[in-house]
Motif scaffolding. Structure first.
Motif, mmCIF file in Angstrom:
data_model
loop_
_atom_site.group_PDB
_atom_site.id
_atom_site.type_symbol
_atom_site.label_atom_id
_atom_site.label_comp_id
_atom_site.label_asym_id
_atom_site.label_seq_id
_atom_site.Cartn_x
_atom_site.Cartn_y
_atom_site.Cartn_z
ATOM 1 N N GLU A 134 0.852 -1.187 0.000
ATOM 2 C CA GLU A 134 0.000 0.000 0.000
ATOM 3 C C GLU A 134 0.888 1.237 0.000
ATOM 4 O O GLU A 134 1.800 1.352 0.818
ATOM 5 C CB GLU A 134 -0.912 0.018 1.219
ATOM 6 C CG GLU A 134 -1.836 1.237 1.255
ATOM 7 C CD GLU A 134 -2.701 1.298 2.504
ATOM 8 O OE1 GLU A 134 -3.389 2.343 2.687
ATOM 9 O OE2 GLU A 134 -2.674 0.334 3.297
ATOM 10 N N PHE A 135 0.623 2.169 -0.930
ATOM 11 C CA PHE A 135 1.385 3.413 -0.981
ATOM 12 C C PHE A 135 0.487 4.584 -0.594
ATOM 13 O O PHE A 135 -0.653 4.666 -1.082
ATOM 14 C CB PHE A 135 1.959 3.651 -2.375
ATOM 15 C CG PHE A 135 2.717 4.941 -2.495
ATOM 16 C CD1 PHE A 135 3.968 5.096 -1.899
ATOM 17 C CD2 PHE A 135 2.167 6.022 -3.164
ATOM 18 C CE1 PHE A 135 4.660 6.295 -1.986
ATOM 19 C CE2 PHE A 135 2.847 7.226 -3.263
ATOM 20 C CZ PHE A 135 4.101 7.363 -2.675
ATOM 21 N N ARG A 136 0.985 5.454 0.262
ATOM 22 C CA ARG A 136 0.223 6.622 0.718
ATOM 23 C C ARG A 136 1.035 7.891 0.506
ATOM 24 O O ARG A 136 2.262 7.888 0.601
ATOM 25 C CB ARG A 136 -0.121 6.498 2.205
ATOM 26 C CG ARG A 136 -0.957 5.275 2.574
ATOM 27 C CD ARG A 136 -1.082 5.145 4.083
ATOM 28 N NE ARG A 136 -1.885 3.973 4.476
ATOM 29 C CZ ARG A 136 -2.005 3.549 5.728
ATOM 30 N NH1 ARG A 136 -1.390 4.204 6.721
ATOM 31 N NH2 ARG A 136 -2.731 2.469 6.003
ATOM 32 N N MET A 137 0.320 8.984 0.243
ATOM 33 C CA MET A 137 0.953 10.300 0.155
ATOM 34 C C MET A 137 0.722 11.039 1.464
ATOM 35 O O MET A 137 -0.432 11.236 1.868
ATOM 36 C CB MET A 137 0.366 11.093 -1.005
ATOM 37 C CG MET A 137 0.681 10.525 -2.378
ATOM 38 S SD MET A 137 2.443 10.511 -2.772
ATOM 39 C CE MET A 137 2.773 12.267 -2.928
ATOM 40 N N GLY A 138 1.811 11.428 2.113
ATOM 41 C CA GLY A 138 1.694 12.143 3.375
ATOM 42 C C GLY A 138 2.327 13.522 3.315
ATOM 43 O O GLY A 138 2.806 14.042 4.336
ATOM 44 N N VAL A 139 2.338 14.136 2.119
ATOM 45 C CA VAL A 139 2.960 15.450 1.944
ATOM 46 C C VAL A 139 1.952 16.422 1.338
ATOM 47 O O VAL A 139 0.964 16.027 0.716
ATOM 48 C CB VAL A 139 4.210 15.361 1.038
ATOM 49 C CG1 VAL A 139 5.275 14.499 1.683
ATOM 50 C CG2 VAL A 139 3.841 14.807 -0.336
ATOM 51 N N MET B 251 4.801 7.734 -8.276
ATOM 52 C CA MET B 251 5.608 7.373 -7.100
ATOM 53 C C MET B 251 5.282 5.945 -6.657
ATOM 54 O O MET B 251 6.177 5.186 -6.258
ATOM 55 C CB MET B 251 5.351 8.355 -5.956
ATOM 56 C CG MET B 251 6.062 9.690 -6.102
ATOM 57 S SD MET B 251 7.874 9.542 -6.227
ATOM 58 C CE MET B 251 8.275 8.648 -4.718
ATOM 59 N N ALA B 252 4.000 5.568 -6.722
ATOM 60 C CA ALA B 252 3.621 4.201 -6.354
ATOM 61 C C ALA B 252 4.298 3.195 -7.284
ATOM 62 O O ALA B 252 4.748 2.121 -6.838
ATOM 63 C CB ALA B 252 2.106 4.038 -6.411
ATOM 64 N N THR C 176 6.739 -7.405 0.580
ATOM 65 C CA THR C 176 5.287 -7.278 0.505
ATOM 66 C C THR C 176 4.719 -7.092 1.905
ATOM 67 O O THR C 176 5.457 -7.037 2.891
ATOM 68 C CB THR C 176 4.670 -8.515 -0.182
ATOM 69 O OG1 THR C 176 3.288 -8.283 -0.408
ATOM 70 C CG2 THR C 176 4.869 -9.763 0.651
ATOM 71 N N ASP C 177 3.380 -6.974 1.972
ATOM 72 C CA ASP C 177 2.665 -6.783 3.238
ATOM 73 C C ASP C 177 3.245 -5.600 4.004
ATOM 74 O O ASP C 177 3.653 -5.706 5.165
ATOM 75 C CB ASP C 177 2.726 -8.061 4.092
ATOM 76 C CG ASP C 177 2.033 -9.229 3.420
ATOM 77 O OD1 ASP C 177 1.293 -8.986 2.452
ATOM 78 O OD2 ASP C 177 2.237 -10.373 3.854
ATOM 79 N N CYS C 178 3.268 -4.459 3.319
ATOM 80 C CA CYS C 178 3.842 -3.258 3.928
ATOM 81 C C CYS C 178 3.072 -2.026 3.473
ATOM 82 O O CYS C 178 2.358 -2.032 2.469
ATOM 83 C CB CYS C 178 5.320 -3.121 3.567
ATOM 84 S SG CYS C 178 5.644 -2.954 1.799
ATOM 85 N N VAL C 179 3.227 -0.959 4.259
ATOM 86 C CA VAL C 179 2.669 0.352 3.927
ATOM 87 C C VAL C 179 3.837 1.306 3.745
ATOM 88 O O VAL C 179 4.679 1.445 4.640
ATOM 89 C CB VAL C 179 1.733 0.873 5.037
ATOM 90 C CG1 VAL C 179 1.203 2.262 4.667
ATOM 91 C CG2 VAL C 179 0.589 -0.103 5.273
ATOM 92 N N VAL C 180 3.920 1.938 2.573
ATOM 93 C CA VAL C 180 4.976 2.906 2.278
ATOM 94 C C VAL C 180 4.333 4.279 2.165
ATOM 95 O O VAL C 180 3.399 4.462 1.378
ATOM 96 C CB VAL C 180 5.722 2.555 0.979
ATOM 97 C CG1 VAL C 180 6.802 3.593 0.692
ATOM 98 C CG2 VAL C 180 6.333 1.163 1.070
ATOM 99 N N THR C 181 4.813 5.224 2.961
ATOM 100 C CA THR C 181 4.247 6.578 2.982
ATOM 101 C C THR C 181 5.306 7.587 2.578
ATOM 102 O O THR C 181 6.439 7.538 3.090
ATOM 103 C CB THR C 181 3.726 6.927 4.380
ATOM 104 O OG1 THR C 181 2.797 5.916 4.812
ATOM 105 C CG2 THR C 181 3.024 8.287 4.382
#
Length: 674
Positions: A473-478, A498-499, A516-521
């Motif tokens: 899972e990719f998230r934008m935190g900016v 970016m994802a 795998t099984d990770c969250v990247v922010t």
């Protein structure tokens, strides 16, 4: 008026006679003048050299014929379990199927696997008990085995005379046969309350027409399965089967005026190397030179133009100006298309293919070192034809790995490389494909215009463990204002890119396995403009800056988080004779398998276990001996668990970004900043 089309699958356990039945159907329909044989290598559908050599079907083949005004596109499918993915791809396209069963060997292990798949997908299916002319043929025994091991919802459509001899004949039941009328009415009434009520009220009121209509309706809804008997070699019973195909299975005209909807189920190459996509059309019409929207199996849309169209007619592929709903056809010009891609709108059936991805891989090496480059190209072509064959090369380009289902598939790859590409290869020992999971949280930042950062971008990334089997899972935190909108147009496009950069980097973790099984922010971001701000009047940032900096930042965060190597676990369903329970349970215990469920049905018991994928091939090899050849094993991926003890690492296909100097040198060599 659009013609009716029936897309028909022929399925069977190896050697039950499905390819011979295909030949007999083509002969009976007037498509071929002589019946080809598997032994002589003269069959119409087994075109690969290895198929002819081994007498097995490896790749699905399409051939067409006519029955009573209906076009039948007959698809001859593999029967060997190593090619179950090829079978499953075809099942999602079928209007109906014929499951072939040997009158001598009866219900065999793969027969049970295929019947379960057909019933799960609710594919209308006729059964054909073949080889009634062979010594040892016993129709009564086979019918009882079908009821006990496949399904009780069968309707025998006739009986045999002189079985086990060359004079064997199939004698169809007539509707004037009292015993057949009673059996048919009772069988259909179990699933039709109105028919039951009419039968109870007045048996004579149930007409032949009512019975015929109900039999067809219930067959088309996959509620019952008519059984025909015969011999594909002699042709006995094939005429009755063909009548059953026309009367009992659903042949539709489709909606040629609807929105275009089709699915790519096979990829081939023409004489000049051009890509040919086999497409099943569910709705609409594709015109020659029409631009088509293609939804890729991996997500995303592309456009392509159909530069050529052909459809199967009377045993041959014929060039056409269009491909309409209900048909199977070949399209040229779709150069980027892959198996599983959707043409136009998604098919109404959805049709998600259900099969576990390969959990094994092996290194393949050319016998002649000079063939290394040609081998990479040849394997890329094979992977194009089967999306589950993943090809990897280490960062030197010298060690090439392919993913596999089993040892027979390895033989097929070896033979195909030799016969079609002239490349002789050897294989290393087969290994299991693992994954990596983050253990903790890790963060890293590379700041624009600092000495350590050669790229014109600031990137900060945080990695955290995600739920088990959740993927990436990719998230934008900016803040969107910190994103380079002048390049990526808007925040969503930047986030998508970016994802992609993140997922590409995570294909190879600390030990070479996919993370795998990770969250990247994304926790920090800035860019450079030639006339400032937010930069200090630095050079203009480009997509290459963000693309090439992401691996450095992300691998530093992964290193800080730490990862654990996890091995694949399979949920295995074993169907075995009752008498073999003790021996099989003992073997399962020695393999470290955990029994989850056990049930009994007649003379068979089903045992469900969870076992390490590395141990399952050993169980497959031992199962025939433990069960007298009667055991059936089906497996699906059940997730991953941390490896206990030592684990193996995997050679990387790219330079490790943690070695910054070597990584930057590789980018320079590629001209990546250009």
């Amino acid at each position: 008026m659009p013609r009716k089309t029936l897309n028909l699958g022929i399925l069977a356990h190896v050697d039950a006679g499905k390819t011979t039945l295909t030949e007999r159907l083509l002969y009976a329909a007037g498509v071929i003048d002589t019946v080809g044989t598997v032994d002589a290598g003269t069959t119409r559908t087994d075109t690969l050299a290895l198929e002819r050599q081994r007498g097995i079907t490896i790749k699905s083949a399409v051939v067409s014929f006519e029955i009573a005004g209906t076009t039948v596109n007959l698809i001859d499918t593999p029967g060997h379990p190593d090619f179950i993915a090829e079978v499953e791809r075809v099942l999602s396209l079928l209007d109906g199927a014929v499951l072939v069963i040997s009158a001598v060997e009866g219900v065999q292990p793969q027969t049970r696997v295929l019947m379960r798949a057909l019933r799960r997908l609710r594919v209308p299916t006729l059964l054909f008990v073949n080889k009634i002319d062979r010594a040892g043929a016993d129709a009564g025994r086979v019918l009882e085995a079908i009821r006990g091991r496949l399904t009780t919802a069968i309707i025998p459509m006739g009986t045999t005379d002189e079985p086990g001899t060359r004079a064997a004949r199939f004698r169809p039941y007539g509707f004037d046969d009292p015993a057949f009328r009673t059996a048919l009415t009772e069988g259909l009434a179990e699933r039709d309350d109105s028919l039951l009520a009419a039968y109870v009220e007045n048996e004579l009121a149930v007409t032949d027409g009512r019975l015929r209509a109900d039999l067809a309706a219930q067959t088309r809804r996959s509620l019952v399965h008519p059984v025909f008997l015969g011999s594909a070699i002699t042709g006995e019973g094939v005429a009755a089967l063909m009548t059953g195909l026309a009367e009992l299975l659903p042949a539709e005209a489709g909606d040629p005026e609807g929105a275009v909807s089709g699915r790519v189920f096979k990829i081939d190459r023409g004489p000049a190397g051009e890509k040919i996509a086999y497409v099943r059309m569910f709705a609409g019409t594709v015109q020659l030179r029409q631009r088509l929207r293609i939804e890729t199996a991996g997500g995303g849309d592309v456009e392509a133009k159909a530069t050529g169209i052909s459809v199967p007619e009377h045993g041959e592929w014929v060039r056409h100006s269009r491909l309409v709903a209900g048909e199977i056809g070949r399209l040229w010009g779709l150069n980027g298309v892959r198996i599983g891609d959707t043409i136009g709108q998604p098919p109404p059936t959805g049709g998600q293919w259900r099969f576990a991805p390969p959990t094994m891989e092996t290194v393949v090496a050319p016998v002649r070192p000079a063939d290394g480059g040609a081998l990479r190209g040849a394997l890329a072509r094979l992977a194009e034809q089967d999306p589950l064959i993943n090809v990897r090369a280490d960062d030197t380009g010298r060690e090439i790995s392919v993913s596999l289902y089993g040892e027979v598939q390895k033989e097929v790859i070896q033979a195909t490389l030799a016969t079609e590409f002239g490349i002789d290869v050897t294989f290393h020992e087969t290994t299991i494909i693992c994954v990596e999971r983050p253990v903790d949280r890790g963060e890293a930042v590379e700041v624009l215009n600092t000495e350590s950062n050669p790229f014109h971008a600031t990137i900060g990334l945080r990695v955290e463990p995600g739920p088990q089997d959740s993927g990436i899972e990719f998230r934008m935190g900016v803040d969107p204002q910190s994103m380079p909108m002048y390049v990526y147009k808007n925040a969503d496009i930047f986030a998508d890119h970016m994802a992609q950069y993140v997922r590409r980097t995570l294909r190879e973790g600390r030990f070479g396995w996919q993370v795998t099984d990770c969250v990247v922010t994304m926790i920090d971001c800035s860019y450079s403009l030639a006339d400032g701000p937010p930069s200090r009047r630095g050079p203009l940032s480009t997509p290459a800056d963000f693309r090439n900096l992401t691996p450095i930042v992300l691998m530093r965060a992964i290193e800080q988080a730490g990862t654990v190597v996890c091995e694949p676990m399979l949920r295995v369903s074993l169907e075995i004779p009752v008498w073999a329970i003790s021996a099989v349970l003992t073997a399962l215990g020695r393999l470290g398998a955990a029994v989850k469920h056990q049930s009994l049905r007649g003379d068979l018991t089903t045992i469900e276990v969870v076992a390490p994928a590395a141990r399952v091939p050993d169980l497959q090899r031992r199962l025939p001996g433990l069960t007298g050849g009667e055991g059936v094993l089906e497996s699906t991926l059940d997730g991953y668990r941390p490896v206990r003890g030592e684990f193996t690492t995997r050679p990387r296909t790219t330079v490790d970004p943690r070695n910054r100097e070597r990584y930057l040198l590789s980018l320079t060599r590629q001209g990546a900043r250009g």
